[in-house]
Write a protein that holds these residues in place. Sequence first.
Motif, mmCIF file in Angstrom:
data_model
loop_
_atom_site.group_PDB
_atom_site.id
_atom_site.type_symbol
_atom_site.label_atom_id
_atom_site.label_comp_id
_atom_site.label_asym_id
_atom_site.label_seq_id
_atom_site.Cartn_x
_atom_site.Cartn_y
_atom_site.Cartn_z
ATOM 1 N N ALA A 65 -20.464 2.223 -10.001
ATOM 2 C CA ALA A 65 -20.720 0.913 -10.598
ATOM 3 C C ALA A 65 -20.796 -0.186 -9.536
ATOM 4 C CB ALA A 65 -19.620 0.586 -11.614
ATOM 5 N N PHE A 66 -20.358 0.121 -8.312
ATOM 6 C CA PHE A 66 -20.392 -0.869 -7.227
ATOM 7 C C PHE A 66 -21.352 -0.398 -6.133
ATOM 8 C CE2 PHE A 66 -16.607 -2.228 -9.351
ATOM 9 C CZ PHE A 66 -16.385 -3.546 -8.991
ATOM 10 N N PRO A 67 -22.002 -1.326 -5.429
ATOM 11 C CA PRO A 67 -22.909 -0.938 -4.342
ATOM 12 C C PRO A 67 -22.126 -0.444 -3.113
ATOM 13 C CG PRO A 67 -22.721 -3.330 -4.440
ATOM 14 C CD PRO A 67 -21.945 -2.793 -5.609
ATOM 15 N N VAL A 70 -19.764 -2.339 -0.552
ATOM 16 C CA VAL A 70 -18.412 -2.777 -0.908
ATOM 17 C C VAL A 70 -17.347 -2.084 -0.044
ATOM 18 C CG1 VAL A 70 -16.683 -2.667 -2.761
ATOM 19 C CG2 VAL A 70 -18.943 -3.625 -3.222
#
Lengths: 314, 314
Positions: A65-67, A70
């Motif tokens: 859900a995060f690139p 991060v």
Amino acid sequence: TDAEAVAAARARDAVLTKPPGALGRLEDLAAWYAGWRGVATPRVERPQVIVFAGNHGVTAKGVSAFPPEVTVQMVANFEAGGAAINQLALDANAYLEVVPLALNRPTADFTEGPAMSPPEAAEALAAGWQSVHERADLLVVGEMGIGNTTAAAALATALIGGDGWAGRGTGLDDAGLSRKAEIVAEAASRHAGLSPLDTLAALGGREIAAMAGAIARARHLRIPVVLDGFICCAAALVLHEVNPAALDHCVAGHRSAEAAHARLLEHLGKAPLLDLGLRLGEGSGAALAIHVVRAACACHSGMATFAEAGVSEG
Amino acid sequence: TDAEAVAAARARDAVLTKPPGALGRLEDLAAWYAGWRGVATPRVERPQVIVFAGNHGVTAKGVSAFPPEVTVQMVANFEAGGAAINQLALDANAYLEVVPLALNRPTADFTEGPAMSPPEAAEALAAGWQSVHERADLLVVGEMGIGNTTAAAALATALIGGDGWAGRGTGLDDAGLSRKAEIVAEAASRHAGLSPLDTLAALGGREIAAMAGAIARARHLRIPVVLDGFICCAAALVLHEVNPAALDHCVAGHRSAEAAHARLLEHLGKAPLLDLGLRLGEGSGAALAIHVVRAACACHSGMATFAEAGVSEG
């Protein structure tokens, strides 16, 4: 473990000013800790928390859900003191170290080939091994790495079997979760039948290999370890599959809300100390559990006996 | 509770550098604590632990595995620093106070009449009320009193109903347990139909009344409370039966191994923070849970936001 220290701790526990068994798991924890430290009345004084960070080629498949940037951003956050683990380590009076592992060189996408070459995996294991401070008296290993619940799920699938090891990680939706589950199944079958260490190279990440190295090193130094969540336990799983006794110096710090963690703990034969719905990684749940281990030792080593206190036994 | 502080805490939580919800119950704890303190970024800095001690006439009926003189002996042990709660309070950086209540004047045997007269009960409630330090920012109330699981079980039986509230306490055998269960049932039916406060006088003990007084006082001072085990929760139950909202400033510190504690917590609508098999009393489980509340506030108030840390949101 030192059987004599365990026996001395048990004998002491039996005469402390409390009903037998009244401190529950704290009593077992103190005896276990005494055994690994070789001291009948131990104290936890120098806990070390190490957060390893790595990047994962499989993020190209959209499993988080995060690139992926991060990971490096969070390492900067750790270094600036702004993450949860900074607060928890400080609160637990633990020494925190952050070890970024070749963040500009992600592992290969393991749906296409092995994540790491054998020398790359060995280098990451060694980085973990070398990060443990020999004067530490309790160790927490944690991690940061966008994509690493996918790697951990692939490791569990390959080493334990079955399906359902993929979870929502940092917050995947249903479509993302089913894509992740497919990728995990595919990767585990592509890299099936390898030894535990070769499986680690094929499916793991640098931070996962480093945690395994640190956990192994801690045993060598007789430093008890508090295991964290799903990814940490996937690292521990590699050692467990080599030798089920390899984790005798480890206790499960908590049960993560990442769905498959409970099942992984069961496979490792570890009952979690805490169950507070954490699913952050970074070593956060284990860092919180430092307090429990320290309190167990404080009671065990600090309490008066019935004779010392002039208290009648039941 | 301060709705504005809760809202501000929730808004802050949403932008801290972690996936939403990843700190599990720590997030709810921090918001709850913020509400009671009226501060969006609170810290736990001055926790107070108070151990109240009382003696119980019902011990004449052989309801405990330990003789009644242990109450005064354990108070001496608390004062000398030798008990579990001394270690746990020290370890949690909490200020520990011990309040013995007329130990040379046990309550009356409640199988024969009310344990306390109304003025005696009022005096014990007031002692609890007065013991809370107004500058404390978190409160644990604990107890010592041979025979007090019998009093607590009688209170639960009278105020909630049903049977099975009697447990093994400090370690009764089967015969002792069934004698205790009979005594509890008989006492609860002898003193049935009273108001919650009159039930407290009839079946409680001074330390139980004092805990109720302290919990009520803490609410008045907006000091959040961590509830301990079965006896502490029986004291809280009295307030709860007067007004179910009276315990909104309380969190359950742990689930005790004393059998009926889980059921009592359920009645109070509280989910325990810890479940480590403790059954010691003294405030021990709640004192251990101080670490959890403090860590929750430390994360909440100490972490950087996505914007501050330059971390991409998911």
